[in-house]
Structure formats: C-alpha cells, structure tokens
Write a protein that holds these residues in place. Structure first.
Motif, PDB file in Angstrom:
ATOM      1  N   ILE A 227       2.939   8.465  -4.151  1.00 28.14           N
ATOM      2  CA  ILE A 227       1.826   7.611  -3.330  1.00 28.14           C
ATOM      3  C   ILE A 227       2.585   7.249  -2.200  1.00 28.14           C
ATOM      4  CG2 ILE A 227       0.402   5.482  -3.562  1.00 28.14           C
ATOM      5  CD1 ILE A 227       0.043   7.604  -5.665  1.00 28.14           C
ATOM      6  N   ARG A 228       1.968   7.464  -0.989  1.00 33.28           N
ATOM      7  CA  ARG A 228       2.370   7.478   0.257  1.00 33.28           C
ATOM      8  C   ARG A 228       1.640   6.322   1.092  1.00 33.28           C
ATOM      9  NH1 ARG A 228       6.372  11.059   1.603  1.00 33.28           N
ATOM     10  NH2 ARG A 228       6.341  12.755   0.024  1.00 33.28           N
ATOM     11  N   SER A 229       2.076   5.442   2.049  1.00 37.40           N
ATOM     12  CA  SER A 229       1.522   4.611   2.935  1.00 37.40           C
ATOM     13  C   SER A 229       0.653   5.113   4.017  1.00 37.40           C
ATOM     14  CB  SER A 229       2.564   3.743   3.382  1.00 37.40           C
ATOM     15  OG  SER A 229       1.950   2.586   4.465  1.00 37.40           O
ATOM     16  N   PRO A 230      -0.722   4.852   3.911  1.00 40.71           N
ATOM     17  CA  PRO A 230      -1.833   5.298   4.825  1.00 40.71           C
ATOM     18  C   PRO A 230      -1.325   4.834   6.257  1.00 40.71           C
ATOM     19  CG  PRO A 230      -2.719   3.744   3.276  1.00 40.71           C
ATOM     20  CD  PRO A 230      -1.167   3.735   2.803  1.00 40.71           C
ATOM     21  N   VAL A 231      -0.919   3.596   6.341  1.00 42.68           N
ATOM     22  CA  VAL A 231      -0.587   2.791   7.597  1.00 42.68           C
ATOM     23  C   VAL A 231       0.842   2.315   7.391  1.00 42.68           C
ATOM     24  CG1 VAL A 231      -3.063   2.104   7.846  1.00 42.68           C
ATOM     25  CG2 VAL A 231      -1.485   0.785   6.525  1.00 42.68           C
ATOM     26  N   SER A 232       1.008   1.743   8.876  1.00 42.68           N
ATOM     27  CA  SER A 232       2.454   1.148   8.979  1.00 42.68           C
ATOM     28  C   SER A 232       2.023  -0.463   8.737  1.00 42.68           C
ATOM     29  CB  SER A 232       2.978   1.322  10.514  1.00 42.68           C
ATOM     30  OG  SER A 232       3.197   2.618  10.426  1.00 42.68           O
ATOM     31  N   GLY A 233       2.978  -1.116   8.207  1.00 41.59           N
ATOM     32  CA  GLY A 233       2.805  -2.433   8.017  1.00 41.59           C
ATOM     33  C   GLY A 233       3.796  -3.170   7.261  1.00 41.59           C
ATOM     34  N   VAL A 234       3.254  -4.045   6.246  1.00 44.43           N
ATOM     35  CA  VAL A 234       4.095  -4.882   5.541  1.00 44.43           C
ATOM     36  C   VAL A 234       3.549  -4.964   4.167  1.00 44.43           C
ATOM     37  CG1 VAL A 234       5.124  -7.066   5.059  1.00 44.43           C
ATOM     38  CG2 VAL A 234       5.049  -6.315   7.331  1.00 44.43           C
ATOM     39  N   VAL A 235       4.512  -4.786   3.002  1.00 45.36           N
ATOM     40  CA  VAL A 235       3.902  -4.877   1.839  1.00 45.36           C
ATOM     41  C   VAL A 235       3.805  -6.385   1.367  1.00 45.36           C
ATOM     42  CG1 VAL A 235       4.389  -4.370  -0.900  1.00 45.36           C
ATOM     43  CG2 VAL A 235       4.978  -2.762   1.042  1.00 45.36           C
ATOM     44  N   VAL A 236       2.369  -6.748   1.076  1.00 47.44           N
ATOM     45  CA  VAL A 236       2.004  -8.168   0.887  1.00 47.44           C
ATOM     46  C   VAL A 236       1.955  -8.403  -0.887  1.00 47.44           C
ATOM     47  CG1 VAL A 236       1.263  -8.791   3.168  1.00 47.44           C
ATOM     48  CG2 VAL A 236      -0.458  -7.776   1.143  1.00 47.44           C
ATOM     49  N   ASP A 237       1.534  -7.342  -1.443  1.00 46.73           N
ATOM     50  CA  ASP A 237       1.676  -7.537  -2.970  1.00 46.73           C
ATOM     51  C   ASP A 237       1.765  -6.135  -3.728  1.00 46.73           C
ATOM     52  OD1 ASP A 237       0.922  -8.487  -5.462  1.00 46.73           O
ATOM     53  OD2 ASP A 237      -1.408  -8.342  -5.056  1.00 46.73           O
ATOM     54  N   ARG A 238       2.473  -6.183  -4.675  1.00 48.27           N
ATOM     55  CA  ARG A 238       2.774  -4.963  -5.565  1.00 48.27           C
ATOM     56  C   ARG A 238       2.074  -5.503  -6.913  1.00 48.27           C
ATOM     57  NH1 ARG A 238       6.895  -4.093  -8.835  1.00 48.27           N
ATOM     58  NH2 ARG A 238       8.247  -5.764  -8.123  1.00 48.27           N
ATOM     59  N   VAL A 239       1.155  -4.487  -7.317  1.00 47.25           N
ATOM     60  CA  VAL A 239       0.422  -4.783  -8.796  1.00 47.25           C
ATOM     61  C   VAL A 239       1.111  -4.074  -9.781  1.00 47.25           C
ATOM     62  CG1 VAL A 239      -1.818  -4.852  -9.746  1.00 47.25           C
ATOM     63  CG2 VAL A 239      -1.788  -4.957  -7.088  1.00 47.25           C
ATOM     64  N   VAL A 240       1.854  -3.033  -9.653  1.00 45.37           N
ATOM     65  CA  VAL A 240       2.382  -2.223 -10.739  1.00 45.37           C
ATOM     66  C   VAL A 240       3.906  -2.459 -10.937  1.00 45.37           C
ATOM     67  CG1 VAL A 240       0.631  -0.663 -10.822  1.00 45.37           C
ATOM     68  CG2 VAL A 240       2.603  -0.228  -9.374  1.00 45.37           C
ATOM     69  N   ASP A 241       4.228  -2.119 -12.012  1.00 43.06           N
ATOM     70  CA  ASP A 241       5.858  -2.219 -12.498  1.00 43.06           C
ATOM     71  C   ASP A 241       6.400  -0.800 -12.733  1.00 43.06           C
ATOM     72  OD1 ASP A 241       6.651  -5.046 -11.448  1.00 43.06           O
ATOM     73  OD2 ASP A 241       5.165  -5.615 -13.354  1.00 43.06           O
ATOM     74  N   LEU A 242       7.629  -0.697 -12.627  1.00 49.09           N
ATOM     75  CA  LEU A 242       8.008   0.516 -13.292  1.00 49.09           C
ATOM     76  C   LEU A 242       7.892   0.767 -14.862  1.00 49.09           C
ATOM     77  CD1 LEU A 242      10.105   2.820 -12.021  1.00 49.09           C
ATOM     78  CD2 LEU A 242      11.966   1.578 -13.260  1.00 49.09           C
ATOM     79  N   GLY A 243       7.301   2.052 -15.107  1.00 49.73           N
ATOM     80  CA  GLY A 243       7.063   2.221 -16.528  1.00 49.73           C
ATOM     81  C   GLY A 243       5.663   1.921 -16.932  1.00 49.73           C
ATOM     82  N   GLN A 244       4.758   1.243 -15.875  1.00 50.55           N
ATOM     83  CA  GLN A 244       3.332   1.042 -16.081  1.00 50.55           C
ATOM     84  C   GLN A 244       2.332   2.051 -16.089  1.00 50.55           C
ATOM     85  OE1 GLN A 244       2.028  -2.487 -13.883  1.00 50.55           O
ATOM     86  NE2 GLN A 244      -0.100  -1.969 -14.418  1.00 50.55           N
ATOM     87  N   THR A 245       1.594   2.374 -17.012  1.00 49.44           N
ATOM     88  CA  THR A 245       0.853   3.552 -16.799  1.00 49.44           C
ATOM     89  C   THR A 245      -0.595   3.213 -15.883  1.00 49.44           C
ATOM     90  OG1 THR A 245       1.534   4.440 -18.969  1.00 49.44           O
ATOM     91  CG2 THR A 245      -0.607   5.182 -18.218  1.00 49.44           C
TER      92      THR A 245
END
Length: 405
Positions: free
Chosen positions: A173-191
C-alpha cells in the motif's frame, strides 16, 4: 399550649413581614429616581453585528487510503503523525497466495505460447501442401482457425497474468499524496478483507498549513452571509487567541434536526504554525454589518421593565401605558418589536422631572452590548435607565427571603 405558641409565631411572622414591607416602601419613597435607578448616557460610536455558530476544523484534503486486495498486514512502515511522500510505501499485506497465482498464470502464458508456435507451424505446412494440391482448402482453413484461436488464448493468458501482477503489487500500500498520517486504523497481524467495499487503512491529511471549518448556521442568519466575508474564530485549545478566516462556500443542502434548519458554511483559513489540529471545535463569528459614528443605546436599557407600582412620592411611571410587548422585550429578549413597516422598534426610559418617561425608538443593527438608534425622541447626551440601583436603595430582598423561609 402548642396551638397558642403556633398562633403567636404566625402573628410575629406576619408583623415582621408587614414591617419589612413598610420599611421597603419608605426607603423607596425617600429615594430620588437618580439614586434608585442606574443611568447610562447615550453617545455615538461604532457597532458591528455578528452571527455565530460552532464548527469543526478539518484538513482541506483528507485521503482515506484503502486496499483493493485482502490479506494479513505483515509490515507497517508509518505511524501516527508521520510525514509521507507520494508513492511512499505505507504497509504490506501477505502476498503468498497472490504470488503463487501470478506464477501460475505466467506458466499458463508459456503453455499457450507453445501451442501457438505449433499452430503456426501447422498453418505453414498446410499452405505448402495446399499449393501442391496435397490437402484441401478446408484443411488449410482449419489450420488458420487453429492458429487464430491460439493467438486469442495467448492474449487472454497474458491479460490474466497482468491482472495477477497488478494484484500482487497492490499488496504494498503506497501513499497517493504527500502529507501527514492523521489516523492508522490497522495494526500488524490484522487481516483486512476487500470483498464488498474498500476498507480504510490509513488517513492522510495532504496539507495542514491550509485548513477549513465546516460550521452550521441557522436559516435566520444564512441570508446575511456571503462568500468572501471575513471570519473570526476561537478554539478551546487556545482561548486567549483569535484566529481569522474567510467564508469559502455556503452549501445549498440544508440539514433539519428537530424542526431546526441549518446550512453548512465552509470557512477557509491558513494554519502556518500548524497549531490548529483536525477535529478541534471552532467558535465562529462572522461580521455581517457595521456602522460608524452612529447613536447607540445600551441593550440593558431596551430590556429594562419598570417595577409594578413604581412612582411613589409623586413618581408615576409612564411605562405602564406602553404596550406590554415593548416593556417585556418580546422577540429575542432585547426590548425589540416590529412596527407596521417591518422595522425594529423598542422602548427606553429616561428621568424627566422626577418621573420615568418612556421613549419609543427605531432600532438598527446590534451587538452584544449596544444597539443602533435610527430614529425617535432619544438624542445624544440623554441618560437612559438600565436597571435598579439596589445597592443605594438599602433593600435586601434576597436576605429577607431567606429569613421568611
């Protein structure tokens, strides 16, 4: 004996109440109107009318980054508040199944390509035999048809292989724009499953130096708002500071909740310090009208209502003859009403020859303290009543009430 004691207590209480009433009347009678009432001089000045509403700060562009394929998160490259560039890898999904499928379709391409080579060789052989009249035209046409069918199968196999390669690349998954991450919904190991709709994995604000406010204004105020008007607002995080913006757009789609109609007004603003964060509550104020060097009267004077029976010692309140709507401040609680021509009007009181005198005035725009006077008998330098001066009257209604109960 108890009955006699109770009667005595009630009698004493009634006498005390009567004495307090007589004392209060004598005190009021002994006071001049200037001592009894608070007065304020009418003067000229500037007034600005504003409309206010609450809103929410949002980034100008907020991108919800999702996934087009399903899988388990195996790597995370970014976290909250990280700055990212366009095309930068954000996370990776498990690609084992997609990689195996891509190899399978690639092998199928080779198989179909080999079949096509054989079909082309058969076609060339049939053309030579047909030229020497060893085979019929039908056999030649069958060889041509077999070659064309294999060419179509090869194109189909290559398309399937390309599709599998694209899906394999989608696992990163790559970023479509340049900016700042304001939210991360998933964690490592999540399906994550992308079966019916694309799930949101990460939210990226493109640029926090430019933001917007989405606010809801009542329909009574929306007619005064225009794009381009200056806006001032505050936030709870910095109560001592005032920020500026500009009305960008008035959304035509209304929102109705409990029979209250509001319209979304979008305000654009600059955030060079990036101290304003997404989700903050903004208290928006828009100046919709302004007057300079006009006659002003205090709003407290428009709300003032003479007490019942005012005018002891020869002081008869003429306000008792004014309409009740004027005295009680009907309509927004500011002593305003509409006259026959639809203009705002109100009533103020002055001291004239030791008596309260009611004056009718035509009113213009208002702020939280003063109202513009457009016409009437009120003039600059007059002193209007804004309330009763209880400190000078010597009465203590609250303490008396405490003793009575």
């Amino acid at each position: 004996m108890n009955i006699t004691f109770r009667k005595s207590a009630v009698a004493v209480l009634l006498v005390a109440v009567a004495a307090a009433g007589v004392y209060w009347q004598r005190q009021n009678a002994a006071q001049s109107p200037e001592q009894r009432y608070k007065l304020q001089m009418v003067d000229k000045g500037d007034v600005t009318q504003t409309v206010s509403a609450n809103g929410t700060l949002n980034p100008v562009v907020l991108v919800n980054v999702g996934t087009q394929v399903s899988g388990t998160v195996t790597r995370l490259y970014v976290d909250f508040n990280d700055k990212v560039e366009k095309g930068q890898a954000l996370l990776e999904l498990d690609h084992s199944l997609l990689a195996a499928q891509a190899r399978q379709t690639a092998a199928n391409v080779l198989n179909v390509a080999a079949a096509l080579d054989l079909a082309r060789a058969n076609e060339a052989r049939m053309r030579e035999l047909f030229a020497e009249e060893y085979v019929s035209r039908q056999e030649l046409e069958q060889a041509i048809q077999a070659r064309r069918s294999n060419e179509a199968q090869l194109a189909q196999a290559r398309a399937a292989a390309d599709k599998d390669q694209v899906n394999l690349r989608y696992t990163t998954i790559r970023s479509p724009v340049s900016g700042v991450v304001v939210d991360r919904v998933v964690d490592l190991g999540q399906t994550v499953a992308a079966s019916l709709q694309t799930p949101t994995l990460i939210k990226i604000a493109q640029d926090l130096s430019e933001m917007r406010i989405d606010s809801n204004f009542a329909e009574a105020d929306i007619g005064k708002i225009r794009p381009g008007q200056k806006v001032r607002f505050t936030v709870d995080a910095f109560p001592e500071r005032s920020f500026e913006g500009e009305v960008q757009q008035i959304r035509l789609n209304p929102t109705t909740q409990q029979n209250v109609v509001t319209y979304n007004v979008r305000v654009s603003l600059s955030n060079p310090e990036q101290i304003l964060l997404p989700g903050m509550t903004a208290y928006v104020s828009i100046a919709v009208a302004s007057r300079r060097n006009v006659l002003l009267v205090a709003n407290a004077a428009l709300r003032f209502k003479p007490p019942e029976g005012a005018g002891s010692n020869g002081e008869q309140a003429t306000a008792a003859k004014t309409p009740a709507a004027e005295r009680t401040g009907e309509g927004k609680g500011k002593g305003k009403k509409r006259d026959a021509k639809g203009a705002n009007s109100g009533t103020v009181h002055i001291i004239d020859n030791g008596r309260l005198k009611a004056l009718s005035v035509q009113l213009g725009i208002t702020d939280s303290r003063n109202t513009e006077v457009l016409g009437g008998d009120l003039k600059e330098g007059d002193r209007v009543v804004i309330g009763e001066n209880l400190a000078n009257s010597g009465t203590k209604p609250s303490s008396v009430g405490m003793r009575l109960f």
